[in-house]
Scaffold this motif. Structure first.
Motif, mmCIF file in Angstrom:
data_model
loop_
_atom_site.group_PDB
_atom_site.id
_atom_site.type_symbol
_atom_site.label_atom_id
_atom_site.label_comp_id
_atom_site.label_asym_id
_atom_site.label_seq_id
_atom_site.Cartn_x
_atom_site.Cartn_y
_atom_site.Cartn_z
ATOM 1 N N SER A 407 0.824 -1.210 0.000
ATOM 2 C CA SER A 407 0.000 0.000 0.000
ATOM 3 C C SER A 407 0.865 1.269 0.000
ATOM 4 O O SER A 407 0.611 2.208 -0.777
ATOM 5 C CB SER A 407 -0.928 -0.014 1.212
ATOM 6 O OG SER A 407 -1.809 1.072 1.191
ATOM 7 N N SER A 410 2.748 1.625 -3.347
ATOM 8 C CA SER A 410 1.827 2.089 -4.397
ATOM 9 C C SER A 410 1.505 3.561 -4.217
ATOM 10 O O SER A 410 1.348 4.306 -5.197
ATOM 11 C CB SER A 410 0.534 1.266 -4.359
ATOM 12 O OG SER A 410 0.803 -0.112 -4.530
ATOM 13 N N LEU A 423 -3.961 5.751 0.132
ATOM 14 C CA LEU A 423 -3.147 4.525 0.156
ATOM 15 C C LEU A 423 -2.108 4.560 1.277
ATOM 16 O O LEU A 423 -1.838 3.543 1.928
ATOM 17 C CB LEU A 423 -2.451 4.327 -1.189
ATOM 18 C CG LEU A 423 -3.309 3.785 -2.324
ATOM 19 C CD1 LEU A 423 -2.492 3.675 -3.608
ATOM 20 C CD2 LEU A 423 -3.896 2.421 -1.963
ATOM 21 N N VAL A 426 -3.852 3.774 4.587
ATOM 22 C CA VAL A 426 -4.144 2.339 4.695
ATOM 23 C C VAL A 426 -2.868 1.565 5.027
ATOM 24 O O VAL A 426 -2.862 0.663 5.869
ATOM 25 C CB VAL A 426 -4.772 1.812 3.385
ATOM 26 C CG1 VAL A 426 -4.882 0.290 3.420
ATOM 27 C CG2 VAL A 426 -6.143 2.434 3.165
ATOM 28 N N GLY A 427 -1.770 1.939 4.351
ATOM 29 C CA GLY A 427 -0.496 1.271 4.618
ATOM 30 C C GLY A 427 -0.024 1.470 6.045
ATOM 31 O O GLY A 427 0.412 0.516 6.703
#
Length: 554
Positions: A407, A410, A423, A426-427
């Motif tokens: 995540s 990306s 992202l 979330v990571g």
């Protein structure tokens, strides 16, 4: 001449024990106390939730200090002058002491030196001193050191005080988690650890706010004095209340009580026989031992005691280093901390240069705090739901870290700012889920008596090989390739290495040793080497020494 390894007959043993009890009634009290010293009752103030609350508050104050000294209000800025000779006065620590950036960075290094050197020391002392009292000692040092930071007249004075702050924090870092693990409900052990470690990002975030407000409205010195006042009640608490006992350690206070009792016993017997009135050697067991010889023997025992502790430390370290589960877990933790450390220092600057964020500090700081709190708690509760075992912990560690790495990797590949923020959040959420499980493995893959040292060496490792070198190394790479995105992607890829180490842990044979009751609990004070005793006591067998009312210290 009787051998020390020889065993007297049952009749001789009976007679010897009866004679000792008659000649020394205090031996019955010693035997009674020693038989119960491993079964201490919990103090009246204690409940598991109260202990967790106290330790969480202390942990938050510890990390509040880290955020405070890094805040702009306390750390400040140095005095600057433009080309026209117009100068702007500095502020905070850097402005008051006219520090260079290098000197300012040394304050952080001084703290780490104190922390890293003292952590294994406190862990080793836990075998000879009550661990709860050692926490009290550490918090007292922290209180005095933070007060000293506020009163510092010079750079070197505050640098020494920052080192002592690290020393004070070291005892708590090494010993608090084992206490929580001992007293947490079986089905919620990892969740309790998660709540404890959640205080790290919370404390740092509060430190930024607290330091900024106090530095702006009062003076940076008041921020440190405020910390000292906050910690003072807990330092006192560590000394005045009845201490808890840590699993894997017999009651230190009971063991310490035996030696003076035995000394009194011997002196009492001599006094009863009027031997104390005789000038010259004091008679012990029929053999003459002078006061000088006793002093020499005492000094030799002190030296032997120190050497014994160093030897025991070496043996304990060897046990940790050959434990594959512990080593793999720490290696993964080092790689994981390497990235997080560089994120913490370079993340806002990388975000500003890649995505041209106007408020990179607030965005990165906000994401880290929110994801740190919720991710850490979620990791603990998920592992408890899975049934907290070492194998399940490695599954969660490797899975969450791998997905978190994907995540974050990306996120830095995207050009869109909002896509990056989603992202990256979330990571971070997935990555922080590793905090409780990784410490669960450290506590449960070793025997109870090794837990403080296991936590201490884990802390030392993740700092020496993790977040301390990662920031300067990132800077070197960025200076060389001069591309923020590429450098950040290279850094993020190290998360995959951490996930790989923890993935290997899934396949290692693992046994939860936290409930190992077969561990021999040996007093840290070495048994007297009877061969060193003068005037022939070393040649006596156990029955003869017992009959002479002489017993080696426990």
């Amino acid at each position: 001449m009787a051998s020390l390894s020889s065993t007297p007959s049952m009749e001789e043993e009976k007679e010897g024990s009866v004679s000792v009890q008659q000649s020394n009634p205090q031996s019955q009290h010693i035997a009674a106390s020693s038989s119960t010293m491993d079964l201490p009752s919990n103090p009246s103030w204690f409940t598991p939730k109260r202990l967790l609350f106290i330790f969480c508050v202390v942990n938050m104050i510890n990390y509040l200090d880290r955020g405070t000294i890094a805040s702009n209000g306390v750390n400040g800025k140095k005095r600057t002058c433009d080309d026209k000779g117009i100068c702007k006065s500095g502020s905070g620590i850097q402005g008051d002491f006219d520090l260079t950036n290098f000197q300012d960075g040394l304050l952080s290094s001084a703290f780490m030196v104190g922390l890293l050197v003292s952590s294994p020391v406190f862990a080793s002392l836990a075998k000879s001193h009550n661990p709860f009292r050692l926490i009290g000692v550490g918090l007292s040092v922290f209180t005095l050191a933070t007060a000293g930071c506020g009163a510092a007249p010079s750079f070197w004075f505050i640098a020494i005080c920052r080192m002592l702050v690290g020393v004070g924090e070291a005892s708590f870092i090494s010993l608090a988690a084992p206490f929580i693990d001992d007293n947490a409900p079986v089905s919620q052990k990892t969740a309790w650890l998660a709540v404890f470690y959640m205080c790290i990002p919370t404390g740092i975030a509060l430190g930024y706010v607290y330091g900024g407000l106090v530095g702006e409205h009062l003076n940076w010195r008041y921020a440190f004095w405020g910390e000292a006042l906050l910690m003072f009640p807990f330092a006192v608490f560590g000394f005045v209340v009845k201490p808890l006992q840590l699993k894997g350690f017999s009651s230190v206070e009971s063991k310490k009580a035996l030696t003076p009792m035995e000394t009194v016993s011997t002196v009492t017997d001599v006094a009863d026989s009027d031997a104390s009135k005789v000038k010259g050697p004091i008679l012990v067991g029929g053999d003459g031992i002078s006061a000088d010889e006793l002093n020499k023997t005492s000094k030799s025992l002190d030296i032997h005691n120190i050497l014994n502790r160093l030897s025991q430390f070496g043996k304990d370290m060897k046990v940790l280093l050959v434990d594959k589960v512990y080593v793999v877990n720490v290696l993964g933790y080092v790689a994981y901390t390497f990235v997080l450390g560089a994120y913490g220092y370079w993340g806002p600057k990388a975000g500003y240069n890649i995505y041209h964020m106007k408020s990179a500090d607030m965005l990165f700081g906000g994401i880290t705090v929110v994801c740190g709190i919720f991710g850490t708690i979620a990791g603990g509760f998920i592992l408890d739901r899975m049934s907290a075992t070492i194998n399940h912990a490695f599954i969660l560690l490797s899975g969450a870290t791998f997905l978190g790495a994907i995540s974050c990797f990306s996120a830095f590949c995207l050009r869109n700012l909002y896509g990056f923020l989603v992202l990256f959040a979330v990571g971070e959420l997935l990555l922080f889920a590793a905090q409780a499980p990784v410490n669960f493995v450290c506590l449960h893959c070793v025997k109870p008596s090794l837990r403080p040292l296991a936590m201490a060496m884990s802390t030392v490792s993740i700092h020496i090989f993790g977040d301390v070198p990662s920031s300067p190394l990132f800077g070197v790479v960025q200076d060389h390739i001069n591309n923020w995105k590429t450098t950040t992607l290279m850094l993020t890829s190290i998360f995959f290495l951490a996930a790989g180490f923890w993935f290997i842990g899934i396949f290692l044979p693992s046994v939860d040793k936290s409930n190992d009751e077969n561990e021999t609990q040996v007093s840290p004070n070495p048994m007297v080497d009877t061969k060193t005793l003068p005037d022939g006591n070393g040649d006596k067998g156990p029955a003869e020494v017992q009959g002479s009312n002489f017993r080696p210290p426990c």
